[in-house]
Design an enzyme around this catalytic site. Structure first.
Site, PDB file in Angstrom:
ATOM      1  N   HIS A  53       0.841  -1.193   0.000  1.00 16.05           N
ATOM      2  CA  HIS A  53       0.000   0.000   0.000  1.00 16.05           C
ATOM      3  C   HIS A  53       0.884   1.253   0.000  1.00 16.05           C
ATOM      4  O   HIS A  53       2.099   1.172   0.223  1.00 16.05           O
ATOM      5  CB  HIS A  53      -0.954   0.011   1.211  1.00 16.05           C
ATOM      6  CG  HIS A  53      -0.286   0.131   2.538  1.00 16.05           C
ATOM      7  ND1 HIS A  53      -0.100  -0.937   3.384  1.00 16.05           N
ATOM      8  CD2 HIS A  53       0.257   1.198   3.166  1.00 16.05           C
ATOM      9  CE1 HIS A  53       0.520  -0.526   4.473  1.00 16.05           C
ATOM     10  NE2 HIS A  53       0.750   0.771   4.365  1.00 16.05           N
TER      11      HIS A  53
HETATM   12  P1  TYD Z   1      -1.641  -2.362   7.490  1.00 19.25           P
HETATM   13  O1  TYD Z   1      -1.234  -0.930   7.718  1.00 19.25           O
HETATM   14  O2  TYD Z   1      -2.193  -2.716   6.141  1.00 19.25           O
HETATM   15  O3  TYD Z   1      -0.412  -3.317   7.830  1.00 19.25           O
HETATM   16  P2  TYD Z   1       0.908  -3.769   7.034  1.00 19.25           P
HETATM   17  O4  TYD Z   1       1.371  -2.639   6.168  1.00 19.25           O
HETATM   18  O5  TYD Z   1       1.871  -4.117   8.115  1.00 19.25           O
HETATM   19  O6  TYD Z   1       0.579  -4.980   6.214  1.00 19.25           O
HETATM   20  O7  TYD Z   1      -2.676  -2.773   8.623  1.00 19.25           O
HETATM   21  C1  TYD Z   1      -3.083  -4.110   8.811  1.00 19.25           C
HETATM   22  C2  TYD Z   1      -4.463  -4.101   9.425  1.00 19.25           C
HETATM   23  O8  TYD Z   1      -4.438  -3.467  10.709  1.00 19.25           O
HETATM   24  C3  TYD Z   1      -5.501  -3.360   8.590  1.00 19.25           C
HETATM   25  O9  TYD Z   1      -6.728  -4.107   8.651  1.00 19.25           O
HETATM   26  C4  TYD Z   1      -5.705  -2.045   9.309  1.00 19.25           C
HETATM   27  C5  TYD Z   1      -5.359  -2.381  10.749  1.00 19.25           C
HETATM   28  N1  TYD Z   1      -4.739  -1.237  11.442  1.00 19.25           N
HETATM   29  C6  TYD Z   1      -5.450  -0.545  12.406  1.00 19.25           C
HETATM   30  O10 TYD Z   1      -6.618  -0.861  12.703  1.00 19.25           O
HETATM   31  N2  TYD Z   1      -4.859   0.518  13.034  1.00 19.25           N
HETATM   32  C7  TYD Z   1      -3.582   0.913  12.740  1.00 19.25           C
HETATM   33  O11 TYD Z   1      -3.066   1.907  13.350  1.00 19.25           O
HETATM   34  C8  TYD Z   1      -2.856   0.179  11.740  1.00 19.25           C
HETATM   35  C9  TYD Z   1      -1.448   0.548  11.381  1.00 19.25           C
HETATM   36  C10 TYD Z   1      -3.471  -0.886  11.117  1.00 19.25           C
END
Ligand code: TYD
Length: 138
Positions: A53
């Protein structure tokens, strides 16, 4: 400006091998934004790639407080950057609009200092949409 590009922020390790170390990140002095949120990820299996992302506005500074973490970033011009976080005193500053993929060593712990609260509408989770944002120059 340096802060517009991803770059490593080197912090001090205070201490010694006999006593252990402390590293400090203070907003303004070391982190180029106001820190509104801190999160950490852990127990990521090392065959898993996370990220996939970009953020429209969020700025982040990311540390591997344990283990090693590899980042591949792509900016809106298609320029790729690779960074290996392999020391708890080295952070990676990620400006907005950088597509990222992240790989973790066994037992790596990622600590993120972020410029804003969690907001799903700040995410771009589709690479083709990310490329379109490039064309539209947000
Ligand atoms: P994401 O930022 O996509 O993680 P990564 O880049 O490590 O793969 O987040 C993973 C999941 O966690 C997504 O469903 C959103 C949730 N999330 C929250 O609820 N709060 C937060 O502060 C973060 C960073 C993620």
């Amino acid at each position: 400006m340096l802060s517009d590009k991803p770059h490593i922020i080197e912090l001090k390790s205070i201490g010694s091998s006999s006593l252990g170390y402390i590293t400090v990140a203070e907003q303004q002095h070391h982190i180029p934004f106001e820190i509104k949120r801190v999160y950490w990820t852990y127990y990521t299996p090392n065959q898993v790639t996370r990220g996939h992302h970009a953020h429209k506005a969020l700025k982040q500074c990311i540390f591997a407080v344990s283990g090693q973490i590899e980042f591949e970033l792509i900016n809106m011009d298609g320029v790729k950057y690779k960074f290996l976080l392999d020391s708890p005193d080295r952070g990676l500053y990620i400006p907005p609009m950088h597509w990222r993929t992240i790989k973790f060593s066994h037992s790596a712990v990622l600590l993120c200092l972020a410029s804003d609260l969690y907001n799903e509408s700040d995410y771009i989770r589709d690479y083709n949409k990310f490329l379109k944002f490039k064309e539209n120059e947000i």
